[in-house]
Design a protein around this motif. Structure first.
Motif, PDB file in Angstrom:
ATOM      1  N   VAL A 142       0.862  -1.179   0.000  1.00 45.74           N
ATOM      2  CA  VAL A 142       0.000   0.000   0.000  1.00 45.74           C
ATOM      3  C   VAL A 142       0.898   1.227   0.000  1.00 45.74           C
ATOM      4  N   LEU A 143       0.670   2.118  -0.935  1.00 42.09           N
ATOM      5  CA  LEU A 143       1.450   3.344  -1.042  1.00 42.09           C
ATOM      6  C   LEU A 143       0.682   4.476  -0.367  1.00 42.09           C
ATOM      7  N   GLY A 144       1.274   5.063   0.678  1.00 44.37           N
ATOM      8  CA  GLY A 144       0.628   6.154   1.387  1.00 44.37           C
ATOM      9  C   GLY A 144       0.192   5.752   2.779  1.00 44.37           C
ATOM     10  N   CYS A 145       0.333   6.692   3.734  1.00 42.87           N
ATOM     11  CA  CYS A 145       0.045   6.380   5.131  1.00 42.87           C
ATOM     12  C   CYS A 145      -0.840   7.443   5.782  1.00 42.87           C
ATOM     13  N   GLY A 146      -1.667   8.127   4.959  1.00 41.94           N
ATOM     14  CA  GLY A 146      -2.718   8.957   5.520  1.00 41.94           C
ATOM     15  C   GLY A 146      -3.869   8.076   5.952  1.00 41.94           C
ATOM     16  N   VAL A 147      -5.007   8.670   6.256  1.00 41.36           N
ATOM     17  CA  VAL A 147      -6.116   7.865   6.772  1.00 41.36           C
ATOM     18  C   VAL A 147      -6.594   6.855   5.738  1.00 41.36           C
ATOM     19  N   ILE A 148      -6.552   7.172   4.451  1.00 42.20           N
ATOM     20  CA  ILE A 148      -6.992   6.223   3.426  1.00 42.20           C
ATOM     21  C   ILE A 148      -6.004   5.064   3.301  1.00 42.20           C
ATOM     22  N   GLY A 149      -4.702   5.375   3.238  1.00 46.46           N
ATOM     23  CA  GLY A 149      -3.711   4.300   3.151  1.00 46.46           C
ATOM     24  C   GLY A 149      -3.718   3.409   4.373  1.00 46.46           C
ATOM     25  N   LEU A 150      -3.756   4.017   5.563  1.00 45.11           N
ATOM     26  CA  LEU A 150      -3.757   3.230   6.805  1.00 45.11           C
ATOM     27  C   LEU A 150      -4.989   2.348   6.913  1.00 45.11           C
ATOM     28  N   THR A 151      -6.159   2.925   6.648  1.00 45.37           N
ATOM     29  CA  THR A 151      -7.397   2.159   6.772  1.00 45.37           C
ATOM     30  C   THR A 151      -7.438   1.025   5.761  1.00 45.37           C
ATOM     31  N   THR A 152      -7.013   1.319   4.528  1.00 40.38           N
ATOM     32  CA  THR A 152      -6.996   0.286   3.494  1.00 40.38           C
ATOM     33  C   THR A 152      -6.043  -0.841   3.871  1.00 40.38           C
ATOM     34  N   ALA A 153      -4.850  -0.481   4.324  1.00 39.37           N
ATOM     35  CA  ALA A 153      -3.866  -1.504   4.709  1.00 39.37           C
ATOM     36  C   ALA A 153      -4.386  -2.356   5.858  1.00 39.37           C
ATOM     37  N   LEU A 154      -4.992  -1.724   6.846  1.00 36.89           N
ATOM     38  CA  LEU A 154      -5.520  -2.473   7.988  1.00 36.89           C
ATOM     39  C   LEU A 154      -6.655  -3.382   7.555  1.00 36.89           C
ATOM     40  N   ARG A 155      -7.522  -2.888   6.688  1.00 40.31           N
ATOM     41  CA  ARG A 155      -8.639  -3.718   6.205  1.00 40.31           C
ATOM     42  C   ARG A 155      -8.117  -4.933   5.451  1.00 40.31           C
ATOM     43  N   LEU A 156      -7.047  -4.771   4.695  1.00 41.62           N
ATOM     44  CA  LEU A 156      -6.487  -5.906   3.944  1.00 41.62           C
ATOM     45  C   LEU A 156      -5.824  -6.919   4.872  1.00 41.62           C
ATOM     46  N   THR A 157      -5.204  -6.463   5.959  1.00 42.09           N
ATOM     47  CA  THR A 157      -4.646  -7.421   6.918  1.00 42.09           C
ATOM     48  C   THR A 157      -5.753  -8.214   7.583  1.00 42.09           C
TER      49      THR A 157
END
Length: 321
Positions: A5-20
């Motif tokens: 996941v590229l990016g660590c704002g709220v969209i990147g963080l939430t997306t990465a967490l949802r995928l985990t």
């Protein structure tokens, strides 16, 4: 599956967490992490703001509301449920109330004339999630590193400035670089919308106050009262203007005429990644690349619902491969 996941704002963080949470092994690669992202500058309360009104958006905001309400019961999450009051000067204009029905149980009420500030003719009151970014974004990072409860834990690699997406060919990548996607993807529909905000000392407010017709709002938080704001399209300047900050504070007083706000003790200018519609799709030219950007000022409000759509897209690509 291994996913970047590229990016660590709220969209990147939430997306990465949802995928985990789906069991994937996820690495975030980013230039900056909280508290240095654009998301850290947001007032961050649940309320759709200048985003396309359609069935998909409605599903996104409804799921995000439910998820954040659950987080509000977790100590240290930075999420709390607070009253939100939105005021209209033209009570005949009901275009701003479409989002209310996304609130479970329709827990919202119309305000009577005695509850309206001078000059306003209508308004609503609803209980909504407020995300205090100094707490909520680290909360997401901690959950991601812990693996969302299902995997061995996510990794965050910082200090990397992504200059081309072609370097990631051959692996599954989700592009959540926000405004950076304008250059990365050549997406001229993506524009900055500058928002300037002031922070005063803590104020005795019983909730969030918003002028539905302008970007003006008051958001009480533990670290001070966030007072916004502006909506400046195609403005790349990320330094706030003292004159504008003073004007914002003065205009906000109309929402609570009996309240003394005091001067701003801090101020920020954030560049919202605005696009006429959110881009959430597989790249037609680069297999294994998913784009997820362009949420404007509604990133926190759509974050969990949109991340679920990304997870569904990943599953569909996995079946095809």
């Amino acid at each position: 599956m291994d996913i970047t996941v590229l990016g660590c704002g709220v969209i990147g963080l939430t997306t990465a967490l949802r995928l985990t949470e789906d069991g994937h092994r996820v690495t975030i690669r980013t230039w900056k992490v909280p508290p240095e992202t654009t998301s850290d500058k947001a007032a961050a309360f649940w309320s759709p703001y200048r985003i396309t009104e359609d069935g998909q958006t409605f599903a996104w905001i409804a799921e995000t509301y439910r998820t954040l309400a659950e987080f509000s019961r977790i100590p240290g999450s930075g999420v709390s449920m607070v009253p939100l009051r939105k005021f209209l000067k033209d009570g005949r204009d009901t275009s701003d109330n479409w989002w209310l029905k996304a609130i479970p149980g329709e827990h919202y009420t119309s305000l009577n004339n005695g509850e309206l500030p001078p000059g306003y003719t209508a308004g609503w009151k609803a209980e909504v999630p407020l995300m205090e970014t100094p707490l909520y974004l680290p909360f997401l990072m901690d959950r991601f590193r812990a693996g969302g409860g299902r995997t061995g834990g996510g990794r965050i690699i910082t200090g990397e400035k992504v200059t081309t997406l072609s370097a990631f060919s051959g692996s599954l990548v989700v592009n959540c670089t926000g405004l950076g996607s304008r250059d990365l993807c050549g997406d001229e529909a993506l524009l900055p919308v500058r928002g300037q905000i002031a922070v005063t000392g803590p104020l005795p407010l019983d909730g969030i106050y918003v002028d539905a017709d302008t970007p003006i709002y008051l958001v009480p938080r533990a670290d001070g009262c966030i007072i916004g704001g502006t909506y400046e399209r195609d403005n790349w300047e990320d330094t706030p203007e003292p004159e504008t900050i003073n004007e914002i504070v003065q205009r906000a007083k109309a929402l609570t005429p009996d309240l003394t706000t005091g001067p701003a003790i801090r101020s920020y200018a954030g560049l919202r990644p605005y696009r006429p519609s959110v881009r959430l799709e597989a790249d037609p030219a680069q297999p294994g690349l998913i784009h997820h950007y362009g949420h404007g000022g509604a990133g926190f409000t759509v974050s969990w619902g949109a991340a679920t759509s990304v997870a569904a897209l990943v599953r569909s690509l996995d079946r095809i491969s």
